[in-house]
Design a protein around this motif. Sequence first.
Motif, short mmCIF file in Angstrom:
data_model
loop_
_atom_site.label_atom_id
_atom_site.label_comp_id
_atom_site.label_asym_id
_atom_site.label_seq_id
_atom_site.Cartn_x
_atom_site.Cartn_y
_atom_site.Cartn_z
N PRO A 59 34.80 39.43 30.56
CA PRO A 59 36.17 39.03 30.95
C PRO A 59 36.20 38.14 32.20
CG PRO A 59 36.13 41.35 30.34
CD PRO A 59 34.70 40.89 30.40
N ALA A 60 35.34 38.45 33.18
CA ALA A 60 35.29 37.62 34.39
C ALA A 60 34.81 36.22 34.06
CB ALA A 60 34.39 38.27 35.43
N ALA A 76 38.56 45.22 36.32
CA ALA A 76 39.35 46.45 36.31
C ALA A 76 40.15 46.56 37.60
CB ALA A 76 38.42 47.65 36.15
N ASP A 77 41.34 47.15 37.50
CA ASP A 77 42.22 47.27 38.67
C ASP A 77 42.89 48.64 38.61
OD1 ASP A 77 43.82 45.96 40.93
OD2 ASP A 77 45.39 46.62 39.55
N SER A 78 43.12 49.23 39.76
CA SER A 78 43.66 50.59 39.79
C SER A 78 45.05 50.67 39.17
CB SER A 78 43.70 51.10 41.23
OG SER A 78 44.44 50.21 42.05
N ALA A 79 45.91 49.67 39.40
CA ALA A 79 47.28 49.73 38.89
C ALA A 79 47.29 49.70 37.36
CB ALA A 79 48.10 48.58 39.45
N THR A 80 46.57 48.74 36.77
CA THR A 80 46.56 48.65 35.31
C THR A 80 45.78 49.81 34.69
OG1 THR A 80 44.78 47.03 35.61
CG2 THR A 80 46.97 46.19 35.09
N ALA A 298 40.62 36.58 29.06
CA ALA A 298 39.87 37.69 29.66
C ALA A 298 40.24 39.02 29.00
CB ALA A 298 40.13 37.75 31.16
N ASN A 299 41.52 39.23 28.73
CA ASN A 299 41.93 40.49 28.11
C ASN A 299 41.56 40.56 26.64
OD1 ASN A 299 43.60 42.50 29.87
ND2 ASN A 299 44.21 40.46 30.58
N VAL A 310 42.13 44.04 32.00
CA VAL A 310 41.67 43.47 33.27
C VAL A 310 42.82 42.73 33.93
CG1 VAL A 310 39.26 43.28 32.55
CG2 VAL A 310 40.81 41.38 32.10
N ASN A 311 42.69 42.55 35.22
CA ASN A 311 43.78 42.01 36.03
C ASN A 311 43.18 41.23 37.19
OD1 ASN A 311 46.29 41.55 37.15
ND2 ASN A 311 46.55 43.62 37.96
#
Length: 592
Positions: A59-60, A76-80, A298-299, A310-311
């Motif tokens: 994804p990156a 990866a992100d904590s919110a999503t 990416a997603n 991913v975010n």
Amino acid sequence: MIALHALVPPALRGYRLAWLRADVVAGVTLAAVAIPECMGYSSIAHVPVSAGLYTIILPAVAFALLGASRLLVVGADSATAALLASGIAGIGVVGVEPDSQEWLAWASLIALVTGVFLALARLLRLGFLADFLSTAVLVGFLAGTGLTVIVGQVPGMVGLPRAEGWVWERCAAIVDRLGSIDWASTAFAAASLGVLLVARRVVPRSPAAFVLVVASIVLVAMFGWDDDLPVVGNLRGDMPLFGLPTGLGWDAVPKAATVAFGCTVVILAQSAGTARGLAHKHGETTDVNRDMVGLAAANIVAGLNSTFVVNGSPTKTQFLEEQRGRTQVANLTMAATALAAVAFLGPALAHLPHAVLAAIVFLVAIDLIDVHSFRRMWRIRRIEFGIAVLTAVVVVVFGVQNGILAAMVVSLLEIIRRQYRPERFVVGVSDHGRAREYRPARGGQQSMPGLIVFRYDADLFYANVNRFADDVVALVESAPDPVRWLVLDCTVISYVDYSATGVLDDLVAFVHSRDAHFVLAGVDPELEGMLRAQGLLEDFDPAHVFPTVGAAVRAFEAAYPAGESRESPPATPEEPIDGEKAEDDTAETDNG
């Protein structure tokens, strides 16, 4: 040459070889931070630890090749991750257990649908939607997410099984099981928190989380503590198969879409905000629509790669900038480093205690609670503080998915509120036709004897025009001196709808019935054309439509020269109305 230039990824155009060393070093250092973070986010999303690592590989790369931002770090992100976990739990699929392969399949499907939504948003040029979540709402949303994540990580830090349910149910479960705390896990978590906090203060730019992970792996492997501690377990030493999520049919797509929609909104707001903030800091421009192409790709790649949504990560992007990364080459380096970790370090990562990962994510979650912004909102604008707190409470009590929907509703309501109840001022005027102060419009005020300059900071439409008319009537009827001119400052007014036109026409008649003149100032050509087309200016003397407020004030002074007593407003530093300069006074008086 033009064709070759078009093949170069947007974020890499104009690249210089002199940047390569800095990008590579920054990318490796970023990987040392991102690898343990993303492994921790896997625990938030309830997917295998390896899935977190996969988010910063393909994804990156997809975003680096198709996105426009030079530094935005995608992964990866904590919110999503929190939104994903609460969303899967809330869609009501029978038999889907956290940390299972079926749960991972749902996470991958949601990533695929999120990518499709982002692609549609790009086709429809909906990048502007990112602007409709206010800073207050985002601060509250992230704070609520942080609190939710903190509650979710406490069991892992003390060696207790994860509890599900409402936040109060999870807190109650932790309290009920305090007698079953695993003291080895608690010791590792406490030591990890201590190391990370000291490192932040002493060496803030060091990859302390990576060093901590390596040290804990060495300790567990050296002393054979695998049987005494919950550990990650061996990772598969290769990349996952590339393909559609298995075990789910087309009937799963509508349910996945309900979660994917919330993920799409968060990604748009957070990624666009991060990219714009960074670009503005360096005097660059942003292309949100092009970034949506990269985020969509990416997603979609994440969904086909057995991982999750991913975010654009604010924390990792900030870290990359601090490491003096220049372009997406740094993120490509991070992806290569993460790939090497998956391929060659799987057996070593098997010894990593869950308590260490939980401690890392615990501190990341605390960082999501922006105390400084809450204090600033409390000091400057209490209503924004209330919106942030309300959003945070909804996220904590009703879940992240409901929180993002509430955030959207609150943002739209705030826009409506500002248009319905905008700021209203009576402009104080000095003897030289200049503004001394903008005073909140209340009865009994005037700009000078016989003159009221009224400023209304919103367009006029069906919902607010009656309040506008009531304000004008109250000012005229309560003025200390008989009103001769009521000057409406139209500097901020760019639109008057059909409903407002009728009310405004009646208001003009009311002012004229008081032997006064209704005067327009600061009218731009588009607004003037609109008012003429609606017939509002038919009864207006063309001499009572002025390009600026200053011109209107000086025309009033010329029409009613000295002889009247004028009370000057309280002395404050003089400031030209609408940015006019003193040297323009003569010319504008002639024009008036």
